[in-house]
Motif scaffolding. Sequence first.
Motif, mmCIF file in Angstrom:
data_model
loop_
_atom_site.group_PDB
_atom_site.id
_atom_site.type_symbol
_atom_site.label_atom_id
_atom_site.label_comp_id
_atom_site.label_asym_id
_atom_site.label_seq_id
_atom_site.Cartn_x
_atom_site.Cartn_y
_atom_site.Cartn_z
ATOM 1 N N VAL A 1 -33.049 0.041 6.677
ATOM 2 C CA VAL A 1 -31.647 0.064 7.093
ATOM 3 C C VAL A 1 -30.927 -1.132 6.484
ATOM 4 N N TRP A 2 -29.793 -0.863 5.831
ATOM 5 C CA TRP A 2 -28.976 -1.930 5.264
ATOM 6 C C TRP A 2 -28.034 -2.473 6.337
ATOM 7 N N ARG A 3 -27.958 -3.800 6.408
ATOM 8 C CA ARG A 3 -27.068 -4.468 7.363
ATOM 9 C C ARG A 3 -26.297 -5.581 6.660
ATOM 10 N N VAL A 4 -25.040 -5.759 7.093
ATOM 11 C CA VAL A 4 -24.241 -6.882 6.596
ATOM 12 C C VAL A 4 -24.723 -8.144 7.297
ATOM 13 N N THR A 5 -25.195 -9.103 6.547
ATOM 14 C CA THR A 5 -25.692 -10.349 7.140
ATOM 15 C C THR A 5 -24.758 -11.527 6.902
ATOM 16 N N ASP A 6 -23.842 -11.390 5.953
ATOM 17 C CA ASP A 6 -22.923 -12.499 5.681
ATOM 18 C C ASP A 6 -21.706 -11.949 4.956
ATOM 19 N N TRP A 7 -20.525 -12.378 5.381
ATOM 20 C CA TRP A 7 -19.318 -12.090 4.606
ATOM 21 C C TRP A 7 -18.344 -13.247 4.770
ATOM 22 N N ARG A 8 -17.758 -13.615 3.658
ATOM 23 C CA ARG A 8 -16.865 -14.773 3.617
ATOM 24 C C ARG A 8 -15.555 -14.376 2.938
ATOM 25 N N VAL A 9 -14.452 -14.738 3.572
ATOM 26 C CA VAL A 9 -13.140 -14.486 3.002
ATOM 27 C C VAL A 9 -12.854 -15.568 1.975
ATOM 28 N N THR A 10 -12.659 -15.177 0.731
ATOM 29 C CA THR A 10 -12.433 -16.142 -0.347
ATOM 30 C C THR A 10 -10.980 -16.214 -0.791
ATOM 31 N N ALA A 11 -10.171 -15.215 -0.439
ATOM 32 C CA ALA A 11 -8.751 -15.238 -0.809
ATOM 33 C C ALA A 11 -7.988 -14.345 0.159
ATOM 34 N N VAL A 12 -6.745 -14.726 0.437
ATOM 35 C CA VAL A 12 -5.892 -13.984 1.367
ATOM 36 C C VAL A 12 -4.496 -13.882 0.781
ATOM 37 N N GLN A 13 -3.932 -12.686 0.822
ATOM 38 C CA GLN A 13 -2.550 -12.470 0.417
ATOM 39 C C GLN A 13 -1.828 -11.681 1.504
ATOM 40 N N THR A 14 -0.548 -11.948 1.659
ATOM 41 C CA THR A 14 0.289 -11.162 2.570
ATOM 42 C C THR A 14 1.414 -10.556 1.743
ATOM 43 N N PRO A 15 1.148 -9.398 1.098
ATOM 44 C CA PRO A 15 2.165 -8.809 0.215
ATOM 45 C C PRO A 15 3.437 -8.457 0.983
ATOM 46 N N ARG A 16 4.547 -8.645 0.337
ATOM 47 C CA ARG A 16 5.842 -8.324 0.924
ATOM 48 C C ARG A 16 6.230 -6.896 0.547
ATOM 49 N N ALA A 17 6.867 -6.205 1.474
ATOM 50 C CA ALA A 17 7.332 -4.848 1.214
ATOM 51 C C ALA A 17 8.460 -4.871 0.197
ATOM 52 N N ARG A 18 8.398 -3.982 -0.754
ATOM 53 C CA ARG A 18 9.393 -3.932 -1.824
ATOM 54 C C ARG A 18 10.567 -3.041 -1.417
ATOM 55 N N ALA A 19 11.757 -3.428 -1.834
ATOM 56 C CA ALA A 19 12.922 -2.584 -1.597
ATOM 57 C C ALA A 19 12.765 -1.276 -2.357
ATOM 58 N N ALA A 20 13.251 -0.201 -1.779
ATOM 59 C CA ALA A 20 13.066 1.129 -2.361
ATOM 60 C C ALA A 20 14.245 1.514 -3.238
ATOM 61 N N THR A 21 13.949 2.290 -4.279
ATOM 62 C CA THR A 21 14.991 2.915 -5.075
ATOM 63 C C THR A 21 15.321 4.266 -4.452
ATOM 64 N N PRO A 22 16.564 4.517 -4.084
ATOM 65 C CA PRO A 22 16.900 5.783 -3.419
ATOM 66 C C PRO A 22 16.513 6.997 -4.262
ATOM 67 N N LEU A 23 15.962 8.012 -3.616
ATOM 68 C CA LEU A 23 15.606 9.252 -4.290
ATOM 69 C C LEU A 23 16.784 10.227 -4.236
ATOM 70 N N PRO A 24 17.008 10.983 -5.295
ATOM 71 C CA PRO A 24 18.133 11.948 -5.318
ATOM 72 C C PRO A 24 17.783 13.198 -4.515
ATOM 73 N N THR A 25 17.762 13.084 -3.208
ATOM 74 C CA THR A 25 17.374 14.217 -2.379
ATOM 75 C C THR A 25 18.404 15.347 -2.394
ATOM 76 N N GLY A 26 19.600 15.090 -2.905
ATOM 77 C CA GLY A 26 20.608 16.135 -2.985
ATOM 78 C C GLY A 26 20.236 17.261 -3.917
ATOM 79 N N SER A 27 19.271 17.021 -4.809
ATOM 80 C CA SER A 27 18.840 18.068 -5.738
ATOM 81 C C SER A 27 17.567 18.772 -5.282
ATOM 82 N N TRP A 28 17.057 18.402 -4.128
ATOM 83 C CA TRP A 28 15.795 19.000 -3.661
ATOM 84 C C TRP A 28 15.972 20.460 -3.274
#
Length: 413
Positions: free
Chosen positions: A188-215
């Motif tokens: 049986v495989w088990r996780v015996t060690d894990w270390r966080v080496t880097a952390v990012q908190t990505p920011r949400a990007r502004a959206a480009t409006p979709l032309p839903t009038g043509s849907w």
Amino acid sequence: MRPRPRPSLGTRLKRLAFVLIVLGSAAGALATLLLSAQVFERLSRADVQVDALFLARRPPSSATLAWQPAPPGADQPDGITLEDIRQAYLLAYSELTYAHGSGDTTGLPGRLGGRALREALAATSPRSGALLLDWEHRATPLGLLDRRTFRLRDELWTLRALPGPDGWAEPVARRETRTVTLERDGGVWRVTDWRVTAVQTPRARAATPLPTGSWRAVTVEEWSDWTREDWAALLRRVRRAGLGPVALTMPAVPTLNTGRALSLGTRLARQQGVAVIVTFSSPLTLENLPSRVTAAVQARGALALRPGPLPDSAPNTARALEILRAAQPLPLITEGAPVRVEVAPLIAGTVTGAPTPGAAFLLPGPPRLPWKQEAYLQAVAALPDQGWIAPGLDALTDPEGQLTPLGRAALGR
């Protein structure tokens, strides 16, 4: 005054019996109250454990963990062993999700050991009832260190939130890089060690409006088992009728075939010049973010993601939209206006139940009563020039791709 006569033995026995009955009733009521409290506590604990187990049981999906190219010269295991490692690693996260949500740590030794187990036990004691989620693992197999030790590097999303008076409080989502060691003991495989080496908190990007009038969109359901031929037949009908995009409704319980069919359908539609919208029918919450992100990754190249109804204007719903926008590649289409003003720039378009300028309209299905058909078709034909989403392809075209009366009215032909 004459002295009160002394009660007879029978009277005294009756009084004693009455007192005993009263005391017994009081004791019984107290015992019942205590027992009811214990039963209620156990039922409440069981409900919490069931909810935590539901979160921990993630549907099988090919996008849960994607292996990245291994570094040159690394000693790699065979394919079967690598799959065992993948399942053990993801199961360890499932055990953590359950333990944090339920307070029950008895299952943690299943796929956790060593330093990882000690840290997990410390993090879940005392009971916190916290929300802990993970998704979109991109793991690089660093190789075998010896015959029973394997190491990988993983880039993943995690979300943590604490219980609050109105749901989850202080939700934090971040992109982590971890170095993970797994050891095999007794097969049986088990996780015996894990270390966080880097952390990012990505920011949400502004959206480009979709032309839903043509849907001129059409909804498609129950496609999880479709083959290449099934997709080709659908796309032929859609193109012949001049419809698009195609809104694929995700099943309530995605399977492994769902992910494969979604990837195949999106790729074939893109080759045929037909756009795809991935849609969910259940309300968007923090708990179901992983399913939305997984579907968006599988449908990379689609036009948009419709994550489901927005349940309310609570901060958690807005936070879920922010995380979803940051964590996956597709523009977001919401049902109704955004829940909070600060979230509006993240939304590419909206879907409404009434004809509204700038929003896609949910076109109702034809009425079943014959005498209502004519008025319904006239109302559809009189719609302003705006986008809409039809309930199904069969309502608009026949199997040969010829337009039905509703299709002609909706398309103005």
